[in-house]
Scaffold this active site. Structure first.
Site, short mmCIF file in Angstrom:
data_model
loop_
_atom_site.label_atom_id
_atom_site.label_comp_id
_atom_site.label_asym_id
_atom_site.label_seq_id
_atom_site.Cartn_x
_atom_site.Cartn_y
_atom_site.Cartn_z
N SER B 335 0.82 -1.20 0.00
CA SER B 335 0.00 0.00 0.00
C SER B 335 0.85 1.24 0.00
O SER B 335 1.95 1.25 0.56
CB SER B 335 -0.87 0.03 1.25
OG SER B 335 -1.79 -1.01 1.21
N HIS B 449 -5.71 -1.18 7.24
CA HIS B 449 -5.11 -2.52 7.25
C HIS B 449 -4.99 -3.08 8.66
O HIS B 449 -5.26 -4.26 8.89
CB HIS B 449 -3.72 -2.49 6.59
CG HIS B 449 -3.78 -2.20 5.13
ND1 HIS B 449 -4.54 -2.94 4.27
CD2 HIS B 449 -3.16 -1.26 4.38
CE1 HIS B 449 -4.39 -2.45 3.04
NE2 HIS B 449 -3.58 -1.44 3.08
#
Lengths: 463, 463
Positions: B335, B449
């Site tokens: 990410s 996350h």
């Protein structure tokens, strides 16, 4: 799935339907009724209540706990399930002490806000008070939710959870029939409100059910058709074939099984009898159809009673038929009138009773009796009934009618049928249109149709 | 739909994406942003408010009124939409006078119930009081709902209504960014709560998006991919092909368009860079894959911000991959860390400021300064940076770092990259793991996350 498999699976199911106890895969598995004999290996209600407690106390209950609850609940017998339902309703109720505290706070802030603040900081003070009010209202809404609210929501979000909640509500409705406790009623009312939200028409998909659908879906149509049972494979195939339509409402959480389905026949004009609809062979060519007859609507989930999915389904099906078949202009229903005979028998009995009391007490109750006595039959109708009966034994018209309606033998006599047609049609029209309960039609089926905008056509009423 | 049509439609869309103003069918139509120039034929905000009033005052608003509101609202410019939103939030607010009345009644019944009833009728009295409490709690829950609640629910049940509500909320969020009024905040919080219920995972369907899907769906993937824009048709086809997966969450009320979608690459091991994931050619044979890399997740509805659909989507995709590909054991994400540089620059600036103040004021603030001053760089790291710079001009390590990070030129210098790698990795790990806001990770992506159970692998952080 291939077509070759369909007839075979269905044949097995149809056999099972006829001999429900002969086969292990009997359709009773499809029903949410709890097993009467608990599985000896099944956990007792205490374990299920333990999982309930674990799930209802957590902010976001772990899926495994919800699954254990579901499996445990399904394995319980009727007594165990009722114990769990009572616990759910009373042990995870509205936190009343907290509600009262928040209310006291709210009342003081609300009155301060109403008085207002003067001076330079007025605007800022108002804004601050408004923000506090909104915050407290949100807090109050939260506190007024029963503590089982979070559990029900987490269960709904879980795979298979919606189905479990439908089973749970079916059990709850059965329990309420015997034990009308306020906490149980409140649980039912809250769960029903939630189900209405979760099963909003926006979350449902309309699907036309055809002979090309999987056998696992078609067997559900056979098992759940509640109005005119499906007799054999030929019957099912015809209901899905030319000149017919079958539509179901599906929810993503209950795949492969409609929550409710409706059957439609396309005709040249309004059919006069259900026999015509079910056994019209060959069917009307679709290009000649001008009338869509809704002849059956069946719900598959007893736990969704009162959610009124039928209303939305009917509306969407009519919209779709209008669009796809502009030649279809008439939308009609041929429905049974389940409560009419019961109502008529009760009416006749009460009038007989009044007449009897009156004749015993002479004129003393004259004023009162005239209030409740009514002329059930018109003079012409009385005469026709008298003429049709060989031995009237000096009885009055309503007494004769009461005798005739004790059995259904009269439908076999042409003379009696002819004599009864006119009074029964008139009385049935009155029953449908004028007899009310809490502002709604007394007859549940009539109420369903009238609420959906139907108009009754008394000339079509059939006996 | 045939495959032959797909590339053509997409080519048109890809062109439109590159020149958004050149084509009438530009993807801006897909966005809920109000048009800046109102249609001259469009009804003014007053008409829309009229329909709003008609819809919000009815117990069950007629579909035609809701449609008029929807069409009217969509045709309004930003100013008109804001006028309608303000009216919705304030004119159809909680009926406070009624709430106060009901609360007074509740408090008196609740205290009577608490005192209890003695004597023969105790049980019956208790039951009656309990029933009254439940009834009043239900009434209070009802009264505490803002009056716009019924309107929002009716709109959600309407075809196209959920989409309209998502547009409305996107506008509301934009308005709240400029005008943080309590009534608007309360409307947003109520609408968000409702959207969470309506978009429960139970109502969503998981669908794997492939090259066989309709072009009308694929063009939405191109238009909404937010993390790594899709550059051309070859890029899109590869993202849906061998060694890749794309899954979307669909709602029955918004057909043919995922609410959110996620892209996955199957690799032999954890990839070190996004370039490797996007341009790995040929892709890893699926039989050799042991790692599923989630490299992009994109929402298509700005109005659904904060509903956390991503969490449930991720969970279901992982469950599905686990089941279908048992050899895949590692689930990872590559990410971007969008807030790191901003945080680091702010940190360096504040430390520079503190150092400056301290040197100006001598020892007078010694105690205070030691509280806020920190060693951003370790001695080794200071040395490496000094060694990598030719003209340090006697500057401190953090001042040099600040200068270097003003542009991204340093990534082109091998010497600087090598010197910065160690301190930046360490500081980034600290940023991800230790910097918090309201108990959550300061970085929004990291928070997403970590809330989903991810573990960070600092060795994989890339610059």
């Amino acid at each position: 799935m291939t077509r070759n498999h369909t007839p075979k699976s269905l044949a097995v199911l149809l056999r099972a339907r006829m001999h429900p106890d002969a086969l292990p895969s009997s359709p009773s598995q499809l029903s949410p009724t709890p097993p009467t004999d608990p599985d000896p290996a099944a956990p007792p209600a205490a374990s299920v209540r333990h999982w309930l407690h674990a799930a209802a106390s957590a902010t976001s209950p772990p899926p495994a706990t919800l699954d254990s609850f579901s499996d445990g609940y399904r394995s319980l017998d009727r007594v165990g399930r009722r114990e769990v339902l009572r616990s759910l309703a009373t042990d995870y109720d509205v936190p009343r002490a907290r509600v009262r505290d928040l209310m006291r706070q709210y009342m003081s802030v609300a009155s301060a806000a109403a008085i207002g603040v003067d001076g330079a900081e007025a605007e800022e003070g108002k804004e601050g008070a408004a923000a506090a009010l909104y915050r407290m209202e949100r807090g109050l809404r939260e506190a007024l939710r029963p503590r089982y609210a979070g559990f029900l929501e987490a269960m709904n979000a879980q795979p298979g959870g919606l189905k479990l909640l439908a089973v749970l509500r079916a059990d709850l409705l059965a329990l309420l029939g015997e034990e009308n406790a306020p906490a149980l009623r409140a649980l039912d009312s809250y769960l029903k409100e939630k189900l209405v939200t979760w099963l909003s028409p926006a979350a449902l998909t309309l699907h036309q059910i055809t002979w090309d659908d999987p056998a696992s879906l078609l067997e559900k149509i056979v098992a759940y058709e509640a109005v005119h049972p499906i007799r054999n494979l030929i019957d099912l195939k015809r209901r899905l074939g030319v000149g017919r339509r079958c539509f179901g409402y599906f929810h993503p959480a209950i795949p492969g099984e409609p929550l409710i389905f409706i059957e439609v026949a396309l005709h040249k004009d309004m059919a006069a009898s259900i026999q015509e609809v079910l056994w019209d062979e060959p069917p009307t060519p679709e290009s000649e159809a001008s009338c869509a007859l809704f002849y059956a609507i069946s719900s598959t989930q007893p736990g969704l009673s009162g959610i009124n999915l039928g209303k939305f389904l009917l509306k969407r099906v009519i919209d779709m038929l209008r669009r796809d078949m502009p030649s279809v202009q008439i939308f009609a229903t041929l429905s049974p009138i389940p409560g009419f005979m019961q109502w008529l028998r009760a009416k006749l009995a009460s009038q007989m009773k009044l007449a009897e009391t009156e004749s015993q007490e002479g004129n003393s109750l004259e004023g009162a009796s005239s209030t409740f006595r009514e002329s059930i039959l018109l003079p012409d109708e009385e005469k026709m009934i008298h003429d049709a009966i060989e031995q009237a034994h000096g009885k009055q018209g309503i007494e004769l009618l009461q005798d005739i309606l004790k059995t259904s033998q009269w439908v076999k006599s042409e003379k009696l049928s002819a004599a009864l047609k006119s009074p029964l049609m008139r009385l049935c029209a009155r029953y449908l249109a004028r007899e009310k309960i809490r502002g709604k039609a007394l007859d549940a089926v009539a109420n369903f149709h009238l609420q959906n905008g139907a108009v009754s056509e008394p000339s079509q009423i059939q006996f």
